[in-house]
Design an enzyme around this catalytic site. Structure first.
Site, short mmCIF file in Angstrom:
data_model
loop_
_atom_site.label_atom_id
_atom_site.label_comp_id
_atom_site.label_asym_id
_atom_site.label_seq_id
_atom_site.Cartn_x
_atom_site.Cartn_y
_atom_site.Cartn_z
N HIS A 1 8.94 14.37 -2.25
CA HIS A 1 9.56 15.12 -1.47
C HIS A 1 11.33 14.51 -2.18
CE1 HIS A 1 13.54 17.18 0.47
NE2 HIS A 1 12.95 18.40 -0.74
N HIS B 1 4.34 25.34 0.70
CA HIS B 1 5.22 24.21 0.42
C HIS B 1 4.73 23.08 1.00
CE1 HIS B 1 9.14 22.92 1.94
NE2 HIS B 1 9.00 23.06 0.59
#
Length: 300
Positions: A89, A47
């Site tokens: 992100h 991740h």
């Protein structure tokens, strides 16, 4: 038998007939498997590169995860002011870097000056990457650096924004130019972004499930109309729970995988949970702790 009872039986009979007719005319439609998702053992996706072990979305994180032996990376992308696709992100820079403000207000050259390790705190509580030269990278750079890896790409820019309106076509052009269809997945929380991307890709690229698609699948699973669910996604990447609804049951996983759709779970950092999900039929774990996942699943 009273009038009310007769009405109840009539309604029940009509409902049963409607259900039977839908069973007769609608059959579950399995997805055609995509090469990017063809693997024998459950996979581990780091991740943001393994955000607990090195600064998220940094080359240090990706390199560390690759050395640990993960199958691929789960990443997020955003568009810069000069319309370059970067691996990042947040909408804002403040949490991760020494800059502040929105990503969309900076050019790629300006973003390359940011310290991507500025706020990262390692497992010992130290700022071990601050000032060490970790830079924001482009999706192009990541694809070139790791040609052997599966890259799961999450479109973060919302569809109603300027950046979001451009991202699906720009992403498609990059993937087409690099001919990487067989090793990427494209997804987003926004179903509209996935649909827009697929207008260009025409199902040549594996697609993840947006929030609406997941809700549609779960609603079908918990009803008597599973056979009416016709998926638009090639892989489900979901949390173990959405609000109060559990998404990690063996039954739900079986329902989805029966349609040739593997199920991956994020963001799982507990080895006990990892093993339970795999036992229930999950085909992938997305984690900040690829070191723990490798050990827990005993993947080679």
């Amino acid at each position: 038998m009273g009038k009310k009872t007769n009405v109840v039986f009539a309604i029940a009979a009509a409902a049963g007939a409607a259900w039977a007719s839908t069973k007769a005319i609608s059959k579950p439609q399995s997805r055609t498997p995509k090469e990017a998702l063809e693997y024998e053992q459950p996979i581990i996706l780091a991740h943001r590169g393994g955000a607990a072990l090195a600064p998220e979305c940094s080359l240090a994180a990706f390199e560390n995860a690759a050395k640990l032996g993960v199958h691929g990376f789960e990443i997020d992308i955003r568009l810069t002011k000069d319309e370059e696709i970067i691996v990042f992100h947040d909408e804002d820079l403040d949490r991760v870097t020494n800059l502040n403000g929105k990503v969309a207000n900076y050019t790629l050259a300006q973003l390359k000056e940011a310290d991507l390790g500025h706020h990262f705190v390692d497992l010992e509580g130290a700022y071990s990457y601050r000032g060490c030269g970790e830079k924001i990278i482009t999706l192009n750079e990541l694809l070139d650096a790791y040609p052997q890896m599966l890259i799961n790409i999450d479109i973060k820019d919302a569809p109603q924004t300027y950046e979001g309106s451009l991202m699906p076509s720009k992403l498609w052009r990059l993937l087409e130019e690099k001919q990487v269809y067989k090793r990427v997945v494209v997804t987003s929380f926004y179903d509209e972004q996935i649909d827009r991307f697929n207008l260009y890709a025409q199902n040549t690229v594996a697609l993840g499930a947006g929030e609406k698609e997941v809700k549609k699948a779960y609603t079908a699973y918990t009803s008597q109309f599973k056979h009416l669910y016709h998926p638009k996604a090639d892989v489900f990447q979901i949390p173990v729970k959405s609000n109060v609804f559990p998404l990690d049951s063996a039954g739900f996983i079986k329902h989805i995988t029966s349609l040739n759709i593997p199920v991956h779970y994020w963001n799982i950092n507990d080895p006990v949970v990892m093993r339970k999900l795999i036992q229930n039929g999950a085909k992938g774990i997305i984690t900040d702790r690829p070191d723990i996942a490798i050990e827990a699943l005993k993947l080679d």
